[in-house]
Design a protein around this motif. Sequence first.
Motif, PDB file in Angstrom:
ATOM      1  N   MET A 117       0.530  -1.244   0.052  1.00 49.49           N
ATOM      2  CA  MET A 117      -0.066   0.229   0.192  1.00 49.49           C
ATOM      3  C   MET A 117       1.093   1.684  -0.110  1.00 49.49           C
ATOM      4  O   MET A 117       0.304   2.107  -0.621  1.00 49.49           O
ATOM      5  CB  MET A 117      -0.920  -0.017   0.957  1.00 49.49           C
ATOM      6  N   HIS A 118       1.659   1.399   0.924  1.00 47.28           N
ATOM      7  CA  HIS A 118       2.828   2.000   0.415  1.00 47.28           C
ATOM      8  C   HIS A 118       3.626   2.707  -0.994  1.00 47.28           C
ATOM      9  O   HIS A 118       3.865   3.573  -0.333  1.00 47.28           O
ATOM     10  CB  HIS A 118       3.991   2.519   2.001  1.00 47.28           C
ATOM     11  N   VAL A 119       3.971   1.555  -1.249  1.00 51.45           N
ATOM     12  CA  VAL A 119       4.526   1.247  -2.222  1.00 51.45           C
ATOM     13  C   VAL A 119       3.831   2.695  -3.533  1.00 51.45           C
ATOM     14  O   VAL A 119       4.323   3.672  -3.912  1.00 51.45           O
ATOM     15  CB  VAL A 119       5.990   0.508  -2.865  1.00 51.45           C
ATOM     16  N   ASN A 120       2.699   1.568  -3.755  1.00 50.03           N
ATOM     17  CA  ASN A 120       2.024   2.256  -4.527  1.00 50.03           C
ATOM     18  C   ASN A 120       1.603   3.877  -4.287  1.00 50.03           C
ATOM     19  O   ASN A 120       1.466   4.135  -4.663  1.00 50.03           O
ATOM     20  CB  ASN A 120       0.316   1.227  -4.325  1.00 50.03           C
ATOM     21  N   TYR A 121       1.408   3.755  -3.040  1.00 52.97           N
ATOM     22  CA  TYR A 121       1.071   5.310  -3.015  1.00 52.97           C
ATOM     23  C   TYR A 121       2.012   6.192  -2.812  1.00 52.97           C
ATOM     24  O   TYR A 121       2.539   7.205  -3.533  1.00 52.97           O
ATOM     25  CB  TYR A 121       0.985   5.658  -1.049  1.00 52.97           C
ATOM     26  N   ILE A 122       3.528   5.911  -2.874  1.00 52.60           N
ATOM     27  CA  ILE A 122       4.580   6.855  -2.891  1.00 52.60           C
ATOM     28  C   ILE A 122       4.894   7.472  -4.688  1.00 52.60           C
ATOM     29  O   ILE A 122       4.875   7.512  -5.226  1.00 52.60           O
ATOM     30  CB  ILE A 122       6.088   5.896  -2.841  1.00 52.60           C
ATOM     31  N   HIS A 123       4.592   5.755  -5.512  1.00 52.71           N
ATOM     32  CA  HIS A 123       4.419   5.763  -6.810  1.00 52.71           C
ATOM     33  C   HIS A 123       3.199   6.389  -7.406  1.00 52.71           C
ATOM     34  O   HIS A 123       4.031   7.401  -8.261  1.00 52.71           O
ATOM     35  CB  HIS A 123       4.924   4.550  -7.220  1.00 52.71           C
TER      36      HIS A 123
END
Length: 167
Positions: A117-123
């Motif tokens: 979820m955090h990787v996707n949010y960052i990108h």
Amino acid sequence: MVNYRRVIITGGCYFFTLTLKNRRLKLLTEQIDLLRDSFHYALSRYPCHIQAISVMPDHIHLLVQLPNDTTYFPKLIQSIKSRFSLLFHQRIDKHLRFIWQSRYWEHCIRNEQDWLMHVNYIHRNPYKHHLVKCVKDWPYSSFHQYVQRGILTDSWQGEELDGYFGE
């Protein structure tokens, strides 16, 4: 004054948001070379693995995996911020004080779903802020490395995520 306690886990994985004091400034992308130098400096002193990053004009989101025997993420973040401030004052503007907000957002990653979820949010963040029409068009993101490794496709746009990510 509030006594803030951080969750510090040896070898932990953390999501951070670092934000400029003046959110109207675009220093981080305008001075990307100074920021890169600041990261190289900090990582040479406090080695870790940056798993995902997106540098926005006024803030940074990053996901960091600490080595198994360390807990030094406050020193890492302090080093990035202070090095950027020092270089900025030396090379660009001696008079602009207090570049960064004094604190930063930190979240200890709990599991694989939280990590994703955090990787996707960052990108997806540059798209969320209407800086680009496609995630792939933002140059200051680890998204391109994820595409090169075959983890994401060039056309990935992600989805709107609920939650607070330190903005």
